[in-house]
Design a protein around this motif. Structure first.
Motif, PDB file in Angstrom:
ATOM      1  N   VAL A 276       0.864  -1.185   0.000  1.00 21.52           N
ATOM      2  CA  VAL A 276       0.000   0.000   0.000  1.00 21.52           C
ATOM      3  C   VAL A 276       0.895   1.227   0.000  1.00 21.52           C
ATOM      4  O   VAL A 276       1.585   1.506   0.979  1.00 21.52           O
ATOM      5  CB  VAL A 276      -0.937   0.008   1.227  1.00 21.52           C
ATOM      6  N   GLN A 277       0.912   1.936  -1.121  1.00 17.27           N
ATOM      7  CA  GLN A 277       1.792   3.093  -1.280  1.00 17.27           C
ATOM      8  C   GLN A 277       0.998   4.229  -1.898  1.00 17.27           C
ATOM      9  O   GLN A 277       0.719   4.241  -3.091  1.00 17.27           O
ATOM     10  CB  GLN A 277       2.995   2.728  -2.154  1.00 17.27           C
ATOM     11  N   ARG A 278       0.610   5.183  -1.048  1.00 14.75           N
ATOM     12  CA  ARG A 278      -0.222   6.304  -1.505  1.00 14.75           C
ATOM     13  C   ARG A 278       0.467   7.634  -1.239  1.00 14.75           C
ATOM     14  O   ARG A 278      -0.183   8.631  -0.973  1.00 14.75           O
ATOM     15  CB  ARG A 278      -1.587   6.264  -0.802  1.00 14.75           C
ATOM     16  N   ASN A 279       1.779   7.647  -1.320  1.00 13.38           N
ATOM     17  CA  ASN A 279       2.496   8.892  -1.083  1.00 13.38           C
ATOM     18  C   ASN A 279       2.333   9.854  -2.257  1.00 13.38           C
ATOM     19  O   ASN A 279       1.940   9.462  -3.362  1.00 13.38           O
ATOM     20  CB  ASN A 279       3.981   8.624  -0.820  1.00 13.38           C
ATOM     21  N   MET A 280       2.621  11.101  -2.021  1.00 13.68           N
ATOM     22  CA  MET A 280       2.348  12.168  -2.985  1.00 13.68           C
ATOM     23  C   MET A 280       3.050  11.949  -4.318  1.00 13.68           C
ATOM     24  O   MET A 280       2.522  12.284  -5.373  1.00 13.68           O
ATOM     25  CB  MET A 280       2.754  13.518  -2.384  1.00 13.68           C
ATOM     26  N   LEU A 281       4.253  11.405  -4.278  1.00  7.91           N
ATOM     27  CA  LEU A 281       5.061  11.269  -5.490  1.00  7.91           C
ATOM     28  C   LEU A 281       4.981   9.875  -6.107  1.00  7.91           C
ATOM     29  O   LEU A 281       5.720   9.581  -7.053  1.00  7.91           O
ATOM     30  CB  LEU A 281       6.527  11.606  -5.178  1.00  7.91           C
ATOM     31  N   ALA A 282       4.089   9.026  -5.600  1.00  4.15           N
ATOM     32  CA  ALA A 282       4.079   7.618  -6.015  1.00  4.15           C
ATOM     33  C   ALA A 282       3.870   7.450  -7.516  1.00  4.15           C
ATOM     34  O   ALA A 282       4.596   6.695  -8.181  1.00  4.15           O
ATOM     35  CB  ALA A 282       3.004   6.856  -5.238  1.00  4.15           C
ATOM     36  N   ALA A 283       2.872   8.131  -8.082  1.00  3.62           N
ATOM     37  CA  ALA A 283       2.562   7.948  -9.505  1.00  3.62           C
ATOM     38  C   ALA A 283       3.705   8.446 -10.390  1.00  3.62           C
ATOM     39  O   ALA A 283       4.111   7.770 -11.342  1.00  3.62           O
ATOM     40  CB  ALA A 283       1.266   8.675  -9.854  1.00  3.62           C
ATOM     41  N   LEU A 284       4.233   9.614 -10.067  1.00  2.00           N
ATOM     42  CA  LEU A 284       5.348  10.171 -10.845  1.00  2.00           C
ATOM     43  C   LEU A 284       6.581   9.283 -10.733  1.00  2.00           C
ATOM     44  O   LEU A 284       7.260   9.008 -11.735  1.00  2.00           O
ATOM     45  CB  LEU A 284       5.658  11.586 -10.358  1.00  2.00           C
ATOM     46  N   GLU A 285       6.859   8.818  -9.528  1.00  2.00           N
ATOM     47  CA  GLU A 285       8.021   7.960  -9.324  1.00  2.00           C
ATOM     48  C   GLU A 285       7.862   6.642 -10.075  1.00  2.00           C
ATOM     49  O   GLU A 285       8.818   6.133 -10.659  1.00  2.00           O
ATOM     50  CB  GLU A 285       8.222   7.689  -7.836  1.00  2.00           C
ATOM     51  N   ARG A 286       6.651   6.092 -10.094  1.00  2.00           N
ATOM     52  CA  ARG A 286       6.426   4.823 -10.789  1.00  2.00           C
ATOM     53  C   ARG A 286       6.694   4.962 -12.283  1.00  2.00           C
ATOM     54  O   ARG A 286       7.312   4.090 -12.899  1.00  2.00           O
ATOM     55  CB  ARG A 286       4.995   4.356 -10.530  1.00  2.00           C
ATOM     56  N   ARG A 287       6.273   6.069 -12.886  1.00  2.00           N
ATOM     57  CA  ARG A 287       6.547   6.293 -14.308  1.00  2.00           C
ATOM     58  C   ARG A 287       8.041   6.397 -14.561  1.00  2.00           C
ATOM     59  O   ARG A 287       8.563   5.860 -15.550  1.00  2.00           O
ATOM     60  CB  ARG A 287       5.815   7.545 -14.797  1.00  2.00           C
ATOM     61  N   LEU A 288       8.746   7.092 -13.680  1.00  2.00           N
ATOM     62  CA  LEU A 288      10.197   7.237 -13.837  1.00  2.00           C
ATOM     63  C   LEU A 288      10.892   5.886 -13.690  1.00  2.00           C
ATOM     64  O   LEU A 288      11.788   5.548 -14.484  1.00  2.00           O
ATOM     65  CB  LEU A 288      10.737   8.222 -12.811  1.00  2.00           C
ATOM     66  N   LEU A 289      10.483   5.093 -12.708  1.00  2.00           N
ATOM     67  CA  LEU A 289      11.107   3.791 -12.494  1.00  2.00           C
ATOM     68  C   LEU A 289      10.860   2.853 -13.671  1.00  2.00           C
ATOM     69  O   LEU A 289      11.751   2.103 -14.085  1.00  2.00           O
ATOM     70  CB  LEU A 289      10.595   3.169 -11.192  1.00  2.00           C
ATOM     71  N   ASN A 290       9.649   2.890 -14.219  1.00  2.00           N
ATOM     72  CA  ASN A 290       9.356   2.050 -15.392  1.00  2.00           C
ATOM     73  C   ASN A 290      10.229   2.448 -16.579  1.00  2.00           C
ATOM     74  O   ASN A 290      10.720   1.585 -17.324  1.00  2.00           O
ATOM     75  CB  ASN A 290       7.879   2.163 -15.761  1.00  2.00           C
ATOM     76  N   PHE A 291      10.437   3.746 -16.747  1.00  2.00           N
ATOM     77  CA  PHE A 291      11.309   4.218 -17.829  1.00  2.00           C
ATOM     78  C   PHE A 291      12.741   3.732 -17.616  1.00  2.00           C
ATOM     79  O   PHE A 291      13.392   3.246 -18.544  1.00  2.00           O
ATOM     80  CB  PHE A 291      11.265   5.751 -17.892  1.00  2.00           C
ATOM     81  N   LEU A 292      13.240   3.864 -16.386  1.00  2.00           N
ATOM     82  CA  LEU A 292      14.610   3.444 -16.099  1.00  2.00           C
ATOM     83  C   LEU A 292      14.788   1.936 -16.272  1.00  2.00           C
ATOM     84  O   LEU A 292      15.830   1.478 -16.747  1.00  2.00           O
ATOM     85  CB  LEU A 292      15.000   3.862 -14.682  1.00  2.00           C
ATOM     86  N   CYS A 293      13.777   1.166 -15.905  1.00  2.00           N
ATOM     87  CA  CYS A 293      13.860  -0.292 -16.072  1.00  2.00           C
ATOM     88  C   CYS A 293      14.046  -0.666 -17.540  1.00  2.00           C
ATOM     89  O   CYS A 293      14.783  -1.608 -17.858  1.00  2.00           O
ATOM     90  CB  CYS A 293      12.600  -0.964 -15.519  1.00  2.00           C
ATOM     91  N   ARG A 294      13.396   0.083 -18.416  1.00  2.00           N
ATOM     92  CA  ARG A 294      13.521  -0.208 -19.853  1.00  2.00           C
ATOM     93  C   ARG A 294      14.903   0.131 -20.382  1.00  2.00           C
ATOM     94  O   ARG A 294      15.332  -0.412 -21.410  1.00  2.00           O
ATOM     95  CB  ARG A 294      12.455   0.559 -20.640  1.00  2.00           C
ATOM     96  N   GLN A 295      15.621   1.027 -19.703  1.00  2.00           N
ATOM     97  CA  GLN A 295      16.928   1.467 -20.187  1.00  2.00           C
ATOM     98  C   GLN A 295      18.080   0.627 -19.647  1.00  2.00           C
ATOM     99  O   GLN A 295      19.180   0.663 -20.208  1.00  2.00           O
ATOM    100  CB  GLN A 295      17.171   2.943 -19.794  1.00  2.00           C
ATOM    101  N   LEU A 296      17.863  -0.104 -18.588  1.00  2.00           N
ATOM    102  CA  LEU A 296      18.971  -0.816 -17.955  1.00  2.00           C
ATOM    103  C   LEU A 296      19.436  -1.995 -18.807  1.00  2.00           C
ATOM    104  O   LEU A 296      18.619  -2.756 -19.320  1.00  2.00           O
ATOM    105  CB  LEU A 296      18.547  -1.316 -16.571  1.00  2.00           C
ATOM    106  N   PRO A 297      20.745  -2.174 -18.963  1.00  2.00           N
ATOM    107  CA  PRO A 297      21.271  -3.303 -19.747  1.00  2.00           C
ATOM    108  C   PRO A 297      21.029  -4.630 -19.022  1.00  2.00           C
ATOM    109  O   PRO A 297      20.837  -4.653 -17.800  1.00  2.00           O
ATOM    110  CB  PRO A 297      22.763  -2.989 -19.865  1.00  2.00           C
ATOM    111  N   PRO A 298      21.070  -5.741 -19.757  1.00  2.00           N
ATOM    112  CA  PRO A 298      20.776  -7.049 -19.153  1.00  2.00           C
ATOM    113  C   PRO A 298      21.691  -7.429 -18.001  1.00  2.00           C
ATOM    114  O   PRO A 298      21.277  -8.168 -17.103  1.00  2.00           O
ATOM    115  CB  PRO A 298      20.937  -8.016 -20.332  1.00  2.00           C
ATOM    116  N   TRP A 299      22.939  -6.947 -18.014  1.00  2.00           N
ATOM    117  CA  TRP A 299      23.865  -7.360 -16.957  1.00  2.00           C
ATOM    118  C   TRP A 299      23.554  -6.729 -15.608  1.00  2.00           C
ATOM    119  O   TRP A 299      24.064  -7.172 -14.570  1.00  2.00           O
ATOM    120  CB  TRP A 299      25.310  -7.057 -17.350  1.00  2.00           C
ATOM    121  N   VAL A 300      22.715  -5.706 -15.600  1.00  2.00           N
ATOM    122  CA  VAL A 300      22.300  -5.107 -14.328  1.00  2.00           C
ATOM    123  C   VAL A 300      21.173  -5.947 -13.749  1.00  2.00           C
ATOM    124  O   VAL A 300      20.118  -6.097 -14.359  1.00  2.00           O
ATOM    125  CB  VAL A 300      21.834  -3.655 -14.518  1.00  2.00           C
ATOM    126  N   THR A 301      21.382  -6.508 -12.569  1.00  2.00           N
ATOM    127  CA  THR A 301      20.394  -7.369 -11.922  1.00  2.00           C
ATOM    128  C   THR A 301      19.822  -6.669 -10.691  1.00  2.00           C
ATOM    129  O   THR A 301      20.409  -5.683 -10.188  1.00  2.00           O
ATOM    130  CB  THR A 301      21.028  -8.692 -11.497  1.00  2.00           C
TER     131      THR A 301
END
Length: 227
Positions: free
Chosen positions: A15-40
């Motif tokens: 349960v995560q309803r903090n003020m920046l949750a939605a914005l942070e989730r979009r940023l994290l999803n973007f970063l996940c797409r950019q990370l190379p396979p060797w990053v675990t």
């Protein structure tokens, strides 16, 4: 699994309803797409802990020069990157290890909190006893979250519309103020404005623990009321 067994980590709702949750989730999803396979996820967990050590070293080093606080500021960014992305990357790649991830992630969170507030208390800006009050408040609230995950099936990551990311911004702002204002006690004698700020935050966290514990105990008493 019998009825007395605790819910498994993968059955616990975050349960995560903090003020920046939605914005942070979009940023994290973007970063996940950019990370190379060797990053675990484990790589990111280690990276986050390196950031925690940098925060500690920067606060302690500020006894020598305030310039060390730049290391603390960089450490907060590094710690956010590793801590926020390790679980996100595991979910993005569908390689979750719920029990392992739950255990390691929250163990690292506890150690990170100790390094941050312990380092702050060893700096010239905040008294150690005041920093320990804040540490106690944060760990008590963490205990409440973990206990509620057991009895309520939800892991509450937000209190007063704030979560770990908002807290990092507060700490970054506090560190920047240390750099600008220096370590002078100011108008409060041996107790500085930084002491008052950190002590107030710690007291609020302890109060939240008491209030939420009483409320949860009251709710559970109704559910478990004997016939």
């Amino acid at each position: 699994m019998n009825e007395n067994s605790p819910p498994q980590p993968n059955s616990v709702e975050r349960v995560q309803r903090n003020m920046l949750a939605a914005l942070e989730r979009r940023l994290l999803n973007f970063l996940c797409r950019q990370l190379p396979p060797w990053v675990t996820p484990d790589t990111l967990t280690g990276f986050g802990m390196a950031g925690s050590l940098a925060i500690f070293a920067g606060y302690v080093g500020s006894n020598v020069s305030p310039a060390w606080l730049w290391l603390t500021l960089a450490g907060f960014v590094i710690q956010w990157f590793g801590d926020s992305l390790d679980g996100s990357l595991a979910r993005y790649r569908h390689i979750e290890r719920p029990s392992y991830g739950y255990f390691v992630d929250h163990s690292c969170d506890g150690l990170t909190t100790l390094l941050i507030l312990g380092g702050m208390g060893l700096s010239p800006y905040v008294r150690l006893d005041v920093a320990l009050i804040a540490l106690a408040g944060y760990l008590l609230l963490s205990v409440h979250a973990f206990l509620y995950a057991r009895v309520g099936g939800q892991l509450k990551l937000t209190f007063l519309a704030a979560g770990p990311t908002e807290l990092r911004f507060v700490l970054i702002g506090l560190t920047a103020a240390m750099m600008l204002l220096g370590a002078s006690p100011g108008l409060f004698g041996k107790v500085s404005g930084f002491d008052l700020f950190v002590g107030t935050i710690g007291s609020i966290l302890i109060l939240l623990f008491v209030v939420h514990t009483m409320g949860t105990a009251r709710d559970l008493a109704k559910v478990d009321r004997r016939p």
